[in-house]
Design an enzyme around this catalytic site. Structure first.
Site, PDB file in Angstrom:
ATOM      1  CE  LYS A  11      -2.965   3.266   1.203  1.00 15.97           C
ATOM      2  NZ  LYS A  11      -1.976   4.375   1.145  1.00 15.97           N
ATOM      3  CD  GLU A  48      12.234   3.980   9.119  1.00 13.25           C
ATOM      4  OE1 GLU A  48      12.115   5.032   9.802  1.00 13.25           O
ATOM      5  OE2 GLU A  48      12.345   3.975   7.888  1.00 13.25           O
ATOM      6  CB  CYS A  93      12.826   8.784   9.201  1.00 11.86           C
ATOM      7  SG  CYS A  93      11.210   8.589   8.515  1.00 11.86           S
ATOM      8  CD  GLU A 153      10.821  13.051  11.647  1.00 14.62           C
ATOM      9  OE1 GLU A 153       9.652  12.684  11.889  1.00 14.62           O
ATOM     10  OE2 GLU A 153      11.666  12.315  11.162  1.00 14.62           O
TER      11      GLU A 153
HETATM   12  C1  SIN Z   1      13.365   7.162   5.803  1.00 20.21           C
HETATM   13  O1  SIN Z   1      13.341   8.367   5.739  1.00 20.21           O
HETATM   14  O2  SIN Z   1      12.468   6.548   6.375  1.00 20.21           O
HETATM   15  C2  SIN Z   1      14.452   6.325   5.164  1.00 20.21           C
HETATM   16  C3  SIN Z   1      15.741   7.000   5.036  1.00 20.21           C
HETATM   17  C4  SIN Z   1      16.836   6.107   4.477  1.00 20.21           C
HETATM   18  O3  SIN Z   1      16.618   4.951   4.106  1.00 20.21           O
HETATM   19  O4  SIN Z   1      17.965   6.583   4.438  1.00 20.21           O
END
Ligand code: SIN
Length: 482
Positions: free
Chosen positions: A177, A253, A287, A382
């Protein structure tokens, strides 16, 4: 660019299909605000069909040999590389990621498929020395079953391959998805999966704007045995609650709040390079992007001058040009968050040394804030945009305390030339990943994942497949001498 990889239907049970309701939604280019094309807006009934197809395909697929699965993955990897320019183009027009980074992401994302094509053959079990003479004890590993992969818009390709690579290698079937912002890259690689020869039902992709409804179905359906999600911490918490009803396995994650520490003994030029690459990758929308730059007092001014100069040199513009480094934010909400964080920081005493303004559409100037303090919103949340707040600290202990003062624990970075300090700080940081004198740490060969409210589970590396396999213990009795 002419490409046959842009698909307008979802991929379920080896067929290209629309939503049963006939509904569609538009996919928009964030750099131009123009509609690209429409794709099916599927609901939970469509999702159920995809889950049932994946469940029906599982017994035959899990019984293939590791070598057969490896060959399928290898063929898929080769097709992604053959079509890398087209995939990067599709990714850029739907996500606003600059072309140079999209090409990088295709290579990065495809590498997970190559890696797990190799790992498929190495899912070894164990033979345990028995505790009685008449028994033999063995541990085997088996695929979990149907896996739902719920993925984010910031990595339209790599976050899919990082999940489905190990799942398919282990013998699981999948329902993907993708987010409503970037379904086209997901559909393009589904087409390449079909071309690679995955049997009908093994690989399915559904497109939808109805994220809550679709997510609920994926979490609550009994036939889905595992949900792997990359996205925000609040959504991760909802999916975890919904998955409780069927005690589903989860890999989450989630968000981060990455500190980037520069000690007095660091190579400042290297630290500036590391901060640029880590902070401004995909315009600050990853992230693992730096969220807080912590600089020791002795080098604060030098770092700020050099860092500000480097940020001013970043090239913003037409995302399809290969030398452009900064593109638009994904949507209006993202832009507003950036503006709100800067406003809050300035009200609480921060100074803007460069940037600070929206420059049309969803574009925003790469920004540096000095005099940042823990009371500011940007210290806690963030920002997910091109803003780097720079904080002061005095001692190593203070830097560690500030770095760990967050609910998140995904990635952290620091720069120092003192080996003893490197070990001490690396061990003290409460994060799943630490870059030491390095700002870009993601690779298919190393485990990616966080601690605390950044989630759990690891993706990529030799550990990646463990999250898609069950351990089964076999006890052979009655083995006495005739
Ligand atoms: C993400 O932003 O979730 C992944 C970043 C990455 O794989 O470097």
């Amino acid at each position: 660019m002419e490409t046959s990889l842009i698909k307008t239907q979802a991929y379920v049970n080896g067929q290209w299909v629309g939503a049963a309701s006939g509904k569609t939604f538009d996919v928009t280019n964030p750099a131009t605000d123009k509609n690209i094309i429409s794709v099916p807006d599927m609901d939970r009934n469509d999702v159920r069909k995809a889950i049932e197809a994946a469940d029906a395909a599982w017994p035959a697929y899990r019984d293939t040999t590791a070598k057969e699965r490896s060959a399928l993955l290898r063929a898929w990897f080769n097709l992604m590389i053959t079509h890398k320019e087209e995939l990067a183009y599709i990714m850029t027009i739907e996500s606003g990621k600059v072309m140079a980074e999209s090409l990088g992401e295709v290579a990065y994302g495809a590498a997970f498929i190559e890696w797990f094509a190799e790992e498929a053959k190495r899912a070894y079990g164990d033979v345990i020395p028995p505790h009685t003479k008449d028994r033999r004890l063995v541990v085997i590993k088996q695929s979990i079953g149907v896996v739902a992969a719920i993925t984010p818009w910031n990595f339209p390709l790599a976050m899919i391959t990082r999940k489905v690579g190990p799942a398919l290698a282990a013998g699981c079937t999948v329902v993907v998805k993708p987010p409503s912002e970037t379904p086209l890259t997901a559909l393009a690689i589904s087409y390449l999966a079909e071309k690679a020869g995955f049997p009908p039902g093994v690989y399915n992709t559904i497109t939808s704007t109805q994220s809550s409804e679709v997510g609920k179905e994926l979490c609550e359906h009994k036939k889905v045995r595992k949900v792997s999600f990359t996205g925000s911490t609040p959504v991760g918490k909802i999916l975890m609650q919904q998955s409780a009803s069927t005690l589903k396995k989860l890999s989450l994650e989630l968000g981060g709040n990455a500190p980037f520490i520069v000690f007095d003994d660091a190579d400042i030029d290297e630290a500036v390079k590391g901060a640029i690459v880590s902070k401004y990758r995909h315009n600050g929308q990853t992230c693992v992007c730096v969220n807080r730059v912590l600089v020791q007092n002795g080098v604060y001014d030098e770092f700020v001058v050099k860092f500000t100069k480097a940020v001013m040199e970043l090239k913003t513009g037409d995302v399809l040009q290969k030398d452009v480094q900064v593109g638009p934010l994904i949507n209006e909400k993202g832009l507003q968050k950036v503006e709100a964080h800067i406003r809050d920081a300035v009200e609480k005493g921060a100074t803007i040394t460069t940037g600070g303004k929206a420059i049309g559409g969803l574009f925003f100037q790469p920004t540096v804030l000095t005099g940042a303090t823990p009371q500011m919103l940007i210290a806690k949340e963030e920002v997910f945009g091109p803003v780097a707040p720079v904080f002061h600290f005095n001692t190593e202990a203070e830097a560690i305390q500030m770095a760990n003062d967050t609910d998140y624990g995904l990635a952290a970075y620091f720069y120092s030339k003192d080996v003893a300090r490197c070990w001490r700080v690396a061990e003290a940081l409460e994060y799943g990943m630490v870059g030491i004198n390095e700002g870009l740490i993601s690779t298919e060969v190393a485990p990616f994942g966080g601690v605390k409210e950044s989630g759990f589970g690891r993706e990529g590396s030799k550990y990646g497949m463990e999250y898609y396999m069950e351990i089964k213990y076999l006890c052979f009795g009655g083995i006495s001498n005739p």
